[in-house]
Design a protein around this motif. Structure first.
Motif, PDB file in Angstrom:
ATOM      1  N   HIS A 188       0.830  -1.199   0.000  1.00 55.64           N
ATOM      2  CA  HIS A 188       0.000   0.000   0.000  1.00 55.64           C
ATOM      3  C   HIS A 188       0.869   1.256   0.000  1.00 55.64           C
ATOM      4  O   HIS A 188       0.404   2.346  -0.349  1.00 55.64           O
ATOM      5  N   TRP A 260      -8.369  -2.021  -2.470  1.00 52.94           N
ATOM      6  CA  TRP A 260      -7.842  -0.691  -2.792  1.00 52.94           C
ATOM      7  C   TRP A 260      -8.218  -0.295  -4.224  1.00 52.94           C
ATOM      8  O   TRP A 260      -8.729   0.805  -4.464  1.00 52.94           O
ATOM      9  N   SER A 392      -2.268   3.276   4.643  1.00 51.76           N
ATOM     10  CA  SER A 392      -2.632   1.932   5.108  1.00 51.76           C
ATOM     11  C   SER A 392      -3.010   2.071   6.573  1.00 51.76           C
ATOM     12  O   SER A 392      -2.178   1.976   7.468  1.00 51.76           O
TER      13      SER A 392
END
Length: 424
Positions: A188, A260, A392
């Motif tokens: 991330h 995501w 994150s």
């Protein structure tokens, strides 16, 4: 609406210690003898250093964040090596309940640091700014809760928490805290992965149709055990009481990526797995096959094998105009239609850039980026110093953790698991 943390405690009393302010999911503070007898925990750790936290806010008054590493097994020691190279981030202490693991961590730091066998003693040290939790999966929730109570910033390795109730209580605590909380889904933080997500969202591959994710290995995934009494402590990934197996340890990164990209969570999950090759007493599966169903007919498949390493780690994102394939540190774009050797000017997002077709790998997507774990730790330092929310964070981390638990329940119980409203 966030419920008071005590309401969550009521749900955990049977599994925890009623004398603790936040009853623990498992008993993690125990003497070494008790640990060996009961099959105990693998790792916990602690830290000391010069305090630089302001009592008024989260900002650091110096340019160095003193961090304690809780859990100095393979992952913890690997992260210590990375931290040693990051300006402004210092390992001030290590903690682990296994003496030789703790010794390895202290040696790896390579400078003066304090050693602890009880993470609570680490948290009592007012000079500690933050903790990195790299202990056994089933201890994440309680250690994070206790760390936030001690006013420490938290970097919690993936997967964020084990069990639906543990995840909920952990999330509630983070949301009530003013401290920085980052989950250890390091991809991330990857500049390459960020760029790929931007390309997909901008329509580079057209309508997203499906994801095919794998993380295959050739090996039994075991660690050497110097004493048979330490089998469950060292090889905790093999036992369901402590571990989420391949789903939590490997697939969680790719599940986080799919969430995501789509900006959503799975509606339902189904899957199978088994102990079909390594007949060695393990309880977690040595192969898993999961299908996650998202909105608009998008499905994501996740496969992990431990007896065949073909293609290793890979994420394949398939769309109506093309496909992007991601590895650990490289990515390629395969357009739909006629493949040519002509220049594609914006494959890597830079106008006028050139990229030549590679016969077996398509057009490379070129973005300068650091090692994802290093970048995640650099980001954590900056989030703490600047008092900003990690990309994150507890929301992305809890959504990935809920999805992981759904996959485990689907496989172990032979059910189809559905996303519930309170997971949001």
């Amino acid at each position: 609406m966030i419920r008071p943390i005590d309401s969550g405690n009521e749900r955990m009393k049977k599994a925890g210690n009623p004398k603790s302010k936040y009853p623990i999911l498992i008993l993690i503070q125990m003497k070494r003898r008790d640990f060996i007898i009961k099959g105990g925990l693998a790792t916990t750790a602690t830290i000391a250093g010069t305090s630089i936290l302001s009592s008024m806010n989260n900002n650091i008054e110096s340019d160095t964040v003193n961090i304690g590493v809780i859990g100095t097994g393979s992952r913890g020691n690997g992260l210590i090596s990375i931290i040693n190279k990051i300006d402004g981030l210092r390992v001030a202490a290590c903690c682990d309940v296994i003496p030789f693991r703790l010794k390895q961590g202290i040696k790896r730091v390579g400078s003066k640091s304090k050693a602890y066998s009880d993470y609570r003693k680490l948290l009592d040290n007012k000079d500690i700014d933050a903790v990195l939790i790299s202990s056994t999966f089933n201890t994440h929730s309680q250690i994070a809760i206790d760390a936030l109570d001690a006013r420490k910033h938290v970097y919690c390795e993936k997967t964020m928490g084990k069990g639906i109730e543990g995840i909920k209580i952990m999330r509630e605590k983070v949301e009530m805290s003013s401290k920085i909380f980052q989950t250890g889904h390091q991809y991330h933080s990857s500049k390459l992965y960020m760029h790929v997500v931007e390309l997909i969202k901008s329509g580079k591959i057209g309508q997203v149709l499906s994801f095919e994710c794998q993380w295959n290995r050739q090996g039994d995934w075991r660690r050497k055990v110097p004493d048979p009494k330490l089998e469950r402590a060292i090889n905790w990934r093999m036992y369901r009481e402590y571990s989420g197996g391949l789903v939590a340890e490997l697939c969680s990164h790719q599940i986080d990526f799919v969430n995501w990209v789509l900006g959503s969570t799975p509606k339902k999950v189904m899957g199978v797995g088994g102990i079909d090759y390594w007949k060695d007493g393990r309880e977690t599966y040595d192969n898993i096959h999961l299908i996650y169903d998202y909105d608009n007919g998008v499905r994501a498949k996740f496969t992990c094998l431990t007896a065949n390493a073909k293609d290793d780690y890979q994420i394949r994102v398939m769309g109506s105009k093309g496909t992007i394939i991601l590895g650990y540190a490289k990515a390629w774009f395969y357009p739909e239609g006629e493949y040519t050797k002509k220049t594609m000017g914006d494959v890597d997002g830079v106008s006028g850039a050139t990229a030549t077709w590679e016969k077996t790998k398509g057009y490379p997507i070129k973005v300068e980026h650091a090692d994802p774990s290093a970048q995640a730790l650099i980001d954590f330092k900056d989030y703490v110093i600047n008092n900003t929310t990690p990309i994150s964070n507890v929301k992305t981390g809890s959504h990935a953790a809920f999805a992981v638990q759904m996959g485990l329940d689907a496989m172990y119980n032979g059910t189809i698991e559905y996303w519930k409203e309170d997971y949001n």
